[in-house]
Design a protein around this motif. Structure first.
Motif, PDB file in Angstrom:
ATOM      1  N   LEU A 117      56.439  94.950   9.728  1.00 17.16           N
ATOM      2  CA  LEU A 117      55.356  94.387   9.910  1.00 17.16           C
ATOM      3  C   LEU A 117      53.934  94.750  11.339  1.00 17.16           C
ATOM      4  O   LEU A 117      53.055  95.953  11.263  1.00 17.16           O
ATOM      5  CB  LEU A 117      54.519  93.094  10.063  1.00 17.16           C
ATOM      6  N   ILE A 118      54.077  95.056  12.979  1.00 13.92           N
ATOM      7  CA  ILE A 118      54.304  95.705  13.852  1.00 13.92           C
ATOM      8  C   ILE A 118      53.599  97.275  13.211  1.00 13.92           C
ATOM      9  O   ILE A 118      53.081  97.591  13.658  1.00 13.92           O
ATOM     10  CB  ILE A 118      55.237  95.628  15.019  1.00 13.92           C
ATOM     11  N   LYS A 119      54.973  97.907  12.701  1.00 14.02           N
ATOM     12  CA  LYS A 119      54.967  99.031  11.862  1.00 14.02           C
ATOM     13  C   LYS A 119      53.174  99.585  11.829  1.00 14.02           C
ATOM     14  O   LYS A 119      52.532 100.690  12.057  1.00 14.02           O
ATOM     15  CB  LYS A 119      55.907  99.681  11.967  1.00 14.02           C
ATOM     16  N   PHE A 120      52.598  98.767  10.902  1.00 11.08           N
ATOM     17  CA  PHE A 120      51.555  99.311   9.831  1.00 11.08           C
ATOM     18  C   PHE A 120      50.169  98.619  11.393  1.00 11.08           C
ATOM     19  O   PHE A 120      49.564  99.106  10.649  1.00 11.08           O
ATOM     20  CB  PHE A 120      51.954  98.370   9.196  1.00 11.08           C
ATOM     21  N   LEU A 121      50.699  97.719  11.553  1.00 10.98           N
ATOM     22  CA  LEU A 121      50.043  97.109  13.362  1.00 10.98           C
ATOM     23  C   LEU A 121      49.776  98.193  13.658  1.00 10.98           C
ATOM     24  O   LEU A 121      48.256  98.582  13.938  1.00 10.98           O
ATOM     25  CB  LEU A 121      49.998  95.794  13.303  1.00 10.98           C
ATOM     26  N   ARG A 122      50.441  98.442  14.698  1.00  9.17           N
ATOM     27  CA  ARG A 122      50.589  99.844  15.625  1.00  9.17           C
ATOM     28  C   ARG A 122      49.643 100.919  14.418  1.00  9.17           C
ATOM     29  O   ARG A 122      49.263 102.219  14.877  1.00  9.17           O
ATOM     30  CB  ARG A 122      51.310  99.874  16.275  1.00  9.17           C
ATOM     31  N   ALA A 123      49.343 101.291  14.410  1.00  8.74           N
ATOM     32  CA  ALA A 123      48.830 102.974  12.905  1.00  8.74           C
ATOM     33  C   ALA A 123      47.620 102.387  12.575  1.00  8.74           C
ATOM     34  O   ALA A 123      46.755 103.667  12.596  1.00  8.74           O
ATOM     35  CB  ALA A 123      50.421 102.630  11.685  1.00  8.74           C
ATOM     36  N   ARG A 124      47.332 101.373  12.579  1.00  7.69           N
ATOM     37  CA  ARG A 124      46.137 100.483  12.693  1.00  7.69           C
ATOM     38  C   ARG A 124      44.707 100.057  14.092  1.00  7.69           C
ATOM     39  O   ARG A 124      43.798  99.412  13.007  1.00  7.69           O
ATOM     40  CB  ARG A 124      45.978 100.054  11.014  1.00  7.69           C
ATOM     41  N   ASP A 125      45.480  99.919  14.692  1.00  6.09           N
ATOM     42  CA  ASP A 125      45.360  99.518  16.276  1.00  6.09           C
ATOM     43  C   ASP A 125      44.712  98.060  15.677  1.00  6.09           C
ATOM     44  O   ASP A 125      44.600  97.820  15.979  1.00  6.09           O
ATOM     45  CB  ASP A 125      44.011 100.108  16.180  1.00  6.09           C
ATOM     46  N   PHE A 126      45.839  97.460  15.712  1.00  5.36           N
ATOM     47  CA  PHE A 126      45.931  96.351  15.399  1.00  5.36           C
ATOM     48  C   PHE A 126      44.344  95.717  14.252  1.00  5.36           C
ATOM     49  O   PHE A 126      44.591  94.273  14.637  1.00  5.36           O
ATOM     50  CB  PHE A 126      46.333  94.977  16.550  1.00  5.36           C
ATOM     51  N   ASP A 127      43.832  96.642  13.462  1.00  5.30           N
ATOM     52  CA  ASP A 127      43.227  96.019  12.378  1.00  5.30           C
ATOM     53  C   ASP A 127      44.085  95.229  11.282  1.00  5.30           C
ATOM     54  O   ASP A 127      44.885  96.258  10.385  1.00  5.30           O
ATOM     55  CB  ASP A 127      42.161  97.253  12.292  1.00  5.30           C
ATOM     56  N   VAL A 128      43.848  94.422  11.344  1.00  6.37           N
ATOM     57  CA  VAL A 128      44.856  93.598  10.129  1.00  6.37           C
ATOM     58  C   VAL A 128      44.370  94.101   8.208  1.00  6.37           C
ATOM     59  O   VAL A 128      45.115  94.555   7.875  1.00  6.37           O
ATOM     60  CB  VAL A 128      44.596  92.021  10.106  1.00  6.37           C
ATOM     61  N   ASP A 129      42.723  94.632   8.207  1.00  5.15           N
ATOM     62  CA  ASP A 129      42.364  94.312   6.934  1.00  5.15           C
ATOM     63  C   ASP A 129      43.262  96.043   6.812  1.00  5.15           C
ATOM     64  O   ASP A 129      43.293  96.306   5.762  1.00  5.15           O
ATOM     65  CB  ASP A 129      41.208  94.692   7.229  1.00  5.15           C
ATOM     66  N   LEU A 130      42.861  96.723   7.820  1.00  9.36           N
ATOM     67  CA  LEU A 130      43.307  97.836   8.014  1.00  9.36           C
ATOM     68  C   LEU A 130      45.079  98.003   7.568  1.00  9.36           C
ATOM     69  O   LEU A 130      45.282  99.379   6.845  1.00  9.36           O
ATOM     70  CB  LEU A 130      42.958  99.092   9.000  1.00  9.36           C
ATOM     71  N   SER A 131      45.369  97.620   8.078  1.00  6.57           N
ATOM     72  CA  SER A 131      46.925  97.525   8.016  1.00  6.57           C
ATOM     73  C   SER A 131      47.564  97.041   6.537  1.00  6.57           C
ATOM     74  O   SER A 131      48.417  97.426   6.384  1.00  6.57           O
ATOM     75  CB  SER A 131      47.544  96.719   9.715  1.00  6.57           C
ATOM     76  N   LEU A 132      46.987  96.480   6.301  1.00  4.67           N
ATOM     77  CA  LEU A 132      47.643  95.831   5.209  1.00  4.67           C
ATOM     78  C   LEU A 132      46.957  96.525   3.835  1.00  4.67           C
ATOM     79  O   LEU A 132      48.542  96.762   3.032  1.00  4.67           O
ATOM     80  CB  LEU A 132      46.774  94.066   4.242  1.00  4.67           C
ATOM     81  N   LYS A 133      46.000  97.396   4.227  1.00  3.91           N
ATOM     82  CA  LYS A 133      46.117  98.687   3.309  1.00  3.91           C
ATOM     83  C   LYS A 133      47.126  99.910   2.991  1.00  3.91           C
ATOM     84  O   LYS A 133      47.658 100.048   2.500  1.00  3.91           O
ATOM     85  CB  LYS A 133      44.176  99.148   3.396  1.00  3.91           C
ATOM     86  N   LEU A 134      47.114 100.148   4.010  1.00  5.78           N
ATOM     87  CA  LEU A 134      48.216 101.026   5.248  1.00  5.78           C
ATOM     88  C   LEU A 134      49.334 100.395   3.965  1.00  5.78           C
ATOM     89  O   LEU A 134      50.343 101.150   2.782  1.00  5.78           O
ATOM     90  CB  LEU A 134      48.037 101.299   5.767  1.00  5.78           C
TER      91      LEU A 134
END
Length: 295
Positions: free
Chosen positions: A44-61
């Motif tokens: 999960l942290i991989k996706f959060l860092r990829a979107r600067d810890f924006d949860v909505d954008l991280s979930l979309k990714l």
């Protein structure tokens, strides 16, 4: 703390816990991910860092990543370096040992080393995916992203015929919205005129941010490439002072082969805990000494 500040924290920081738990809860509730039972913190942290810890954008990714894997089993389910060893041994691909001045990983692809009679475009793309999965486990790469140099010397009609609209869409998806890595720059060198129709096929699928980070340097690329990479980073063949390209390619091939078990694990269970060997000596964390700017 804002997103970039959270990204700088170590994975085990207590301050990351609520954000990671929030993304996990959203992921477990998503109907598209109903078959997935667990999501490790590291995944999960991989996706959060990829979107600067924006949860909505991280979930979309994350959703895009899982969808891409389902829709591209010919690439994503076989992450075996030994299956493409012949291609790797042509010195087709390298991840350079030193990062650039922003901390980004620097990847080189030498298209002319790929013989399209021996290797399909799907197999070639699989090499890129294997590298992406490996470097996405690096904390510094999660923070700083990557830059890629595509050397198109030797590009032929045979190469062009391998790239159809379906594959172009898959490539653009990984570059833009389906993989947890920040693409900081794409540099093309030695690009021939008849590469442009292929690029025109890929370009419409790319977001404006990625389009703005694509640089075409042509055959006389040494001076312009040096505007983006300092001499210690690049091999001599590209105007630098680093290890020669043959050595860089062989070192990365060895790294991929050493990671075969890890890659099999990722292919089978990408959302789970990944057992990374403590001896990660090849993956240098050296960064060029110029002023760092994520750009």
């Amino acid at each position: 703390m804002n997103g970039p500040q959270l990204s700088e924290l170590p994975d085990d920081s207590e301050q990351l816990g609520p954000v990671v738990d929030g993304l996990r809860r959203r992921a477990l509730e998503a109907s598209e991910l109903s078959a997935v039972l667990t999501f490790s913190d590291g995944f999960l942290i991989k996706f959060l860092r990829a979107r600067d810890f924006d949860v909505d954008l991280s979930l979309k990714l994350l959703l895009n990543y899982q969808r891409w894997r389902r829709e591209s089993p010919e690439i994503s389910t076989c992450l075996s370096p030994s299956s493409v060893l012949g291609l790797l041994n042509t010195s087709y691909h390298a991840v350079l040992p030193q990062r650039d001045h922003t901390g980004s990983r620097v990847l080189i692809y030498r298209i002319g080393q790929w013989n399209p009679k021996d290797w399909s475009a799907f197999q070639v793309f699989r090499v890129s995916l294997m590298t992406s999965e490996i470097i996405s486990t690096e904390t510094e790469t999660q923070r700083r992203g990557l830059k890629a140099i595509f050397d198109l010397q030797g590009w032929t009609i045979g190469h062009a015929m391998q790239i159809n609209p379906s594959l172009a869409r898959k490539i653009s998806s990984v570059l833009s919205d389906s993989f947890p890595l920040k693409v900081r720059g794409i540099h093309l060198v030695n690009e021939p005129m008849f590469f442009r129709p292929v690029f025109a096929m890929i370009r419409p699928f790319l977001p404006d941010k990625i389009k703005q980070r694509i640089h075409m340097h042509g055959a006389d690329f040494h001076d312009s490439l040096s505007d983006f990479f300092s001499p210690p980073v690049l091999p001599p063949e590209y105007g630098g002072e680093g290890p020669d390209i043959e050595k860089a390619c062989q070192d990365w091939t060895n790294k991929l082969l050493q990671s075969e078990r890890l890659l099999h694990q990722i292919a089978a269970h990408p959302t789970g805990d990944i057992a990374i060997a403590p001896d990660d000596s090849f993956i240098s964390e050296e960064v060029d000494t110029e002023q760092r700017s994520d750009g």
